[in-house]
Design an enzyme around this catalytic site. Structure first.
Site, PDB file in Angstrom:
ATOM      1  N   LYS A  32      14.350  27.844 -12.198  1.00 37.32           N
ATOM      2  CA  LYS A  32      14.624  26.500 -12.708  1.00 37.32           C
ATOM      3  C   LYS A  32      13.798  26.272 -13.974  1.00 37.32           C
ATOM      4  O   LYS A  32      13.124  25.247 -14.143  1.00 37.32           O
ATOM      5  CB  LYS A  32      14.292  25.457 -11.625  1.00 37.32           C
ATOM      6  CG  LYS A  32      14.838  24.065 -11.907  1.00 37.32           C
ATOM      7  CD  LYS A  32      16.351  23.992 -11.931  1.00 37.32           C
ATOM      8  CE  LYS A  32      16.805  22.536 -12.126  1.00 37.32           C
ATOM      9  NZ  LYS A  32      18.261  22.448 -12.344  1.00 37.32           N
ATOM     10  N   ASP A  83      12.817  31.016  -0.377  1.00 41.17           N
ATOM     11  CA  ASP A  83      12.846  30.496   0.988  1.00 41.17           C
ATOM     12  C   ASP A  83      14.142  29.729   1.238  1.00 41.17           C
ATOM     13  O   ASP A  83      14.867  29.964   2.203  1.00 41.17           O
ATOM     14  CB  ASP A  83      11.630  29.596   1.206  1.00 41.17           C
ATOM     15  CG  ASP A  83      11.384  29.279   2.673  1.00 41.17           C
ATOM     16  OD1 ASP A  83      12.120  29.784   3.526  1.00 41.17           O
ATOM     17  OD2 ASP A  83      10.445  28.523   2.954  1.00 41.17           O
ATOM     18  N   ASP A  85      17.844  31.054   3.206  1.00 43.62           N
ATOM     19  CA  ASP A  85      18.335  30.300   4.359  1.00 43.62           C
ATOM     20  C   ASP A  85      19.765  29.819   4.125  1.00 43.62           C
ATOM     21  O   ASP A  85      20.582  29.768   5.060  1.00 43.62           O
ATOM     22  CB  ASP A  85      17.427  29.100   4.633  1.00 43.62           C
ATOM     23  CG  ASP A  85      16.199  29.463   5.466  1.00 43.62           C
ATOM     24  OD1 ASP A  85      15.877  30.668   5.527  1.00 43.62           O
ATOM     25  OD2 ASP A  85      15.576  28.557   6.042  1.00 43.62           O
ATOM     26  N   TYR A 124       3.670  26.922  -2.483  1.00 44.39           N
ATOM     27  CA  TYR A 124       3.072  27.318  -1.208  1.00 44.39           C
ATOM     28  C   TYR A 124       1.618  27.765  -1.355  1.00 44.39           C
ATOM     29  O   TYR A 124       1.048  28.328  -0.436  1.00 44.39           O
ATOM     30  CB  TYR A 124       3.886  28.449  -0.574  1.00 44.39           C
ATOM     31  CG  TYR A 124       5.247  28.044  -0.046  1.00 44.39           C
ATOM     32  CD1 TYR A 124       5.711  26.743  -0.163  1.00 44.39           C
ATOM     33  CD2 TYR A 124       6.074  28.970   0.576  1.00 44.39           C
ATOM     34  CE1 TYR A 124       6.953  26.369   0.325  1.00 44.39           C
ATOM     35  CE2 TYR A 124       7.322  28.607   1.061  1.00 44.39           C
ATOM     36  CZ  TYR A 124       7.757  27.305   0.928  1.00 44.39           C
ATOM     37  OH  TYR A 124       8.986  26.945   1.410  1.00 44.39           O
ATOM     38  N   ASP A 182      19.883  26.004  -8.772  1.00 48.74           N
ATOM     39  CA  ASP A 182      20.868  25.093  -8.216  1.00 48.74           C
ATOM     40  C   ASP A 182      22.284  25.592  -8.481  1.00 48.74           C
ATOM     41  O   ASP A 182      23.167  25.479  -7.630  1.00 48.74           O
ATOM     42  CB  ASP A 182      20.666  23.665  -8.747  1.00 48.74           C
ATOM     43  CG  ASP A 182      20.464  23.606 -10.257  1.00 48.74           C
ATOM     44  OD1 ASP A 182      20.227  24.661 -10.870  1.00 48.74           O
ATOM     45  OD2 ASP A 182      20.534  22.496 -10.820  1.00 48.74           O
TER      46      ASP A 182
END
Length: 324
Positions: free
Chosen positions: A165, A221, A225, A119, A197
């Site tokens: 990750k 983010d 969610d 971002y 993951d």
């Protein structure tokens, strides 16, 4: 001294739920509210999604309450977070009594790095076939997040989980992982870690195993969610963007154009964001009162249509204020 709160409703249901949050704040304290506009409608009217005066008030107010932005979201919320110097996004995902939840045992707080990662805005279109995105991770920003996380868990939690990750993004997430774990080790804070993951699977199967999760920007983010889906939807999730001297508070949901203007938007996330704002400003008692009042309304009603009810934004807000 009366604290100054900047109010930026934005677009869509932001225009409905933000006034609801202000009404709740007015019920528990005396604040000076300064309203400014931003978003799609503002861009259509002025040519600028985030006018300078809106940015400036966020840099000077004690706290900012934001609603939602549509297509211009990246041009609004990212600069507003920058305006308050936000380095961490705090997102609680909690299931509430009376609300249909896939995993009612869920009660997790995500602490998301808020300045770096993908971002950062370093994108390029190099040819008709090729675009690139540069991922930025620094040890300093990662350690700042880790220090915040250690302070956050100090009194209430046993430690935190780091989701990353680093097995694939060895240099960037590897740096993030090393920095966060090194700070936690020096502070004597217990940690565990999961690949992001794998975390996505584990949080769906056993959300009760997690209390506080520390993540890089994009992972935080997405994973927060995902957790919203476990507790009943984005309409229940508040958030705080914390900086060194000021902060910005916003519901996680978007503008919901399909119901905007109908008066049935769920104000829960905005009201809970106001509770977080109160806590940030040191109004601990009032913050708890707002949280308890909102929880009581969620449990016994009235409820908006997204939660299976038939009542309006105004009805729900009024019920919260009555309990206060």
């Amino acid at each position: 001294m009366t604290e100054e709160i900047a109010v930026v409703p934005g677009d869509g249901i932001g225009q409905e739920v933000t006034p609801a949050a202000v009404e709740v704040l007015e019920a528990v304290g005396k604040f000076e509210f300064v309203e400014r506009e931003a978003g799609d409608a503002t861009k259509a009217e002025t040519g600028d999604a985030l006018p300078q005066e809106t940015y400036d008030i966020a840099t000077s107010a004690d706290a900012t309450l934001f609603g939602a932005a549509g297509a211009t979201a990246a041009d609004v919320i990212l600069p507003l977070r920058e305006a308050v110097g936000s380095f961490v996004n705090v997102r609680p995902a909690r299931a509430y009594p009376g609300v249909d939840a896939l995993r009612p045992e869920t009660d997790i707080v995500f602490l998301r790095e808020n300045t770096e990662g993908v971002y950062s805005g370093h994108e390029s279109r190099l040819s008709e076939d090729l675009s690139t995105l540069t991922r930025v991770v620094t040890s300093s920003a990662s350690k700042r997040l880790a220090e915040f996380a250690c302070d956050f868990v100090e009194d209430e939690y046993d430690g935190f989980t780091v989701a990353h990750k680093a097995n694939v993004m060895r240099e960037t997430d590897g740096r993030f992982r090393e920095a966060v774990l090194s700070v936690a080790d020096k502070r004597g804070v217990d940690t565990d870690e999961l690949l992001m993951d794998a975390f996505a699977t584990h949080v769906c199967l056993s959300p009760q195993k997690f209390d506080v999760v520390v993540c890089p920007n994009l992972a935080g983010d997405v994973l927060s969610d995902l957790a919203a889906g476990l507790v009943g939807g984005l309409g229940l999730l508040p958030s705080a963007n914390i900086g060194p001297d000021r902060a910005l508070f916003e519901p996680v949901h978007g503008t919901a154009p399909d119901i905007a203007g109908e008066g049935v938007a769920n104000p829960t996330a905005a009201i809970l964001s106001a509770a977080m704002l109160l806590d940030y400003l040191g109004y601990d008692k009032e913050s708890m009162q707002v949280d308890e009042a909102m929880t009581s309304v969620l449990e016994s009603g009235p409820r908006t249509p997204d939660l299976g009810g038939e009542r309006s934004t105004e009805d729900v807000t009024g019920a919260v204020v009555d309990r206060l």
